[in-house]
Design a protein around this motif. Structure first.
Motif, PDB file in Angstrom:
ATOM      1  N   GLU A 163      38.843  49.166  36.034  1.00 24.36           N
ATOM      2  CA  GLU A 163      39.558  49.994  37.022  1.00 24.36           C
ATOM      3  C   GLU A 163      39.288  49.555  38.458  1.00 24.36           C
ATOM      4  N   ASP A 164      38.237  48.754  38.679  1.00 22.62           N
ATOM      5  CA  ASP A 164      37.934  48.248  40.016  1.00 22.62           C
ATOM      6  C   ASP A 164      38.529  46.863  40.270  1.00 22.62           C
ATOM      7  N   ALA A 165      39.050  46.228  39.228  1.00 20.51           N
ATOM      8  CA  ALA A 165      39.516  44.845  39.320  1.00 20.51           C
ATOM      9  C   ALA A 165      40.884  44.738  39.992  1.00 20.51           C
ATOM     10  N   HIS A 166      41.060  43.628  40.682  1.00 21.41           N
ATOM     11  CA  HIS A 166      42.357  43.213  41.213  1.00 21.41           C
ATOM     12  C   HIS A 166      42.830  42.136  40.242  1.00 21.41           C
ATOM     13  N   PRO A 170      41.208  38.805  36.332  1.00 23.67           N
ATOM     14  CA  PRO A 170      40.519  39.813  37.153  1.00 23.67           C
ATOM     15  C   PRO A 170      39.619  39.232  38.240  1.00 23.67           C
ATOM     16  N   SER A 176      36.975  40.836  41.582  1.00 22.36           N
ATOM     17  CA  SER A 176      36.451  41.998  42.309  1.00 22.36           C
ATOM     18  C   SER A 176      36.915  41.964  43.761  1.00 22.36           C
ATOM     19  N   PRO A 199      39.740  41.273  46.490  1.00 20.46           N
ATOM     20  CA  PRO A 199      41.194  41.127  46.595  1.00 20.46           C
ATOM     21  C   PRO A 199      41.615  39.805  47.234  1.00 20.46           C
ATOM     22  N   ARG A 232      46.639  46.520  40.259  1.00 20.84           N
ATOM     23  CA  ARG A 232      45.544  47.278  39.660  1.00 20.84           C
ATOM     24  C   ARG A 232      45.986  47.614  38.238  1.00 20.84           C
ATOM     25  N   VAL A 233      45.050  47.908  37.359  1.00 20.37           N
ATOM     26  CA  VAL A 233      45.383  48.107  35.948  1.00 20.37           C
ATOM     27  C   VAL A 233      46.430  49.195  35.739  1.00 20.37           C
ATOM     28  N   GLN A 242      48.924  49.866  37.494  1.00 15.57           N
ATOM     29  CA  GLN A 242      50.237  49.392  37.929  1.00 15.57           C
ATOM     30  C   GLN A 242      50.877  48.435  36.925  1.00 15.57           C
TER      31      GLN A 242
END
Length: 188
Positions: A109-112, A130, A132, A134, A150-151, A153
């Protein structure tokens, strides 16, 4: 006698106190196998994922591709509560496509995530890559195409749709040609 009984009941209740399940990422080892493919993860390039399920402490499900883990979280038949999903940070020091890393995990959930790039994952399907940071995700996107998301989206089609290698399209056209020939012979 009642005070002793009360102490015994309280003591048993304290023993039944639930302990929160640890969901820390587990280091990738040569023994880790993919949940769907049951193949050794270290034999495949690209980022990996692990999903921690309630009731299965210390034994996450590993995935050969981040795409597969995201698909797993969206499957209606998935029965266990998902406590955490970890993915390789491809922007971490030392992370390479051939060796994404054993301990550079970030929460999904924090990954770009770069979606739709030219890079395929370990099982040959399009990959969600993925990062961390951006800025690192944007740099990867600039070099490899795709979109940073983001996940939440990511559309289901990006993770659930079948993957074609081109041979299926050829087989499909041959099937349609044979079906048409059969139809014409039978007068239909």
């Amino acid at each position: 006698m009642r005070p002793i009984f009360l102490l015994l009941v309280l003591g048993l209740a304290a023993c039944r106190e639930e302990i929160a399940q640890a969901v820390d990422p587990v280091a990738l080892t040569p023994d880790a196998v993919g949940h769907f493919c049951q193949m050794n993860l270290t034999e495949h390039e690209g980022p990996k994922a692990q999903v921690h399920l309630e009731g299965l402490p210390g034994a996450p499900l590993f995935f050969s591709q981040v795409r597969d883990a995201v698909a797993y979280t969206r499957l209606p038949e998935q029965t266990h509560t998902i406590l955490a999903v970890w993915v390789n940070d491809m922007g971490a020091a030392g992370a390479q496509w051939s060796e994404p890393g054993a301990t550079n995990w970030i929460a999904l959930e924090d990954a770009h995530l770069v979606v739709g790039s030219t890079r395929d994952g370990g099982m040959g399907a399009p990959e969600l890559v993925p990062f961390s940071d951006p800025a690192a995700a944007e740099a990867f996107r600039a070099d490899n195409g795709g979109t940073v998301m983001r996940v939440a989206q990511i559309p289901d089609e990006a993770v659930m749709a079948p993957v074609s290698d081109g041979a299926e399209a050829e087989d499909d056209s041959d099937f349609k040609r044979r079906l048409k020939a059969l139809s014409e012979r039978s007068g239909g």
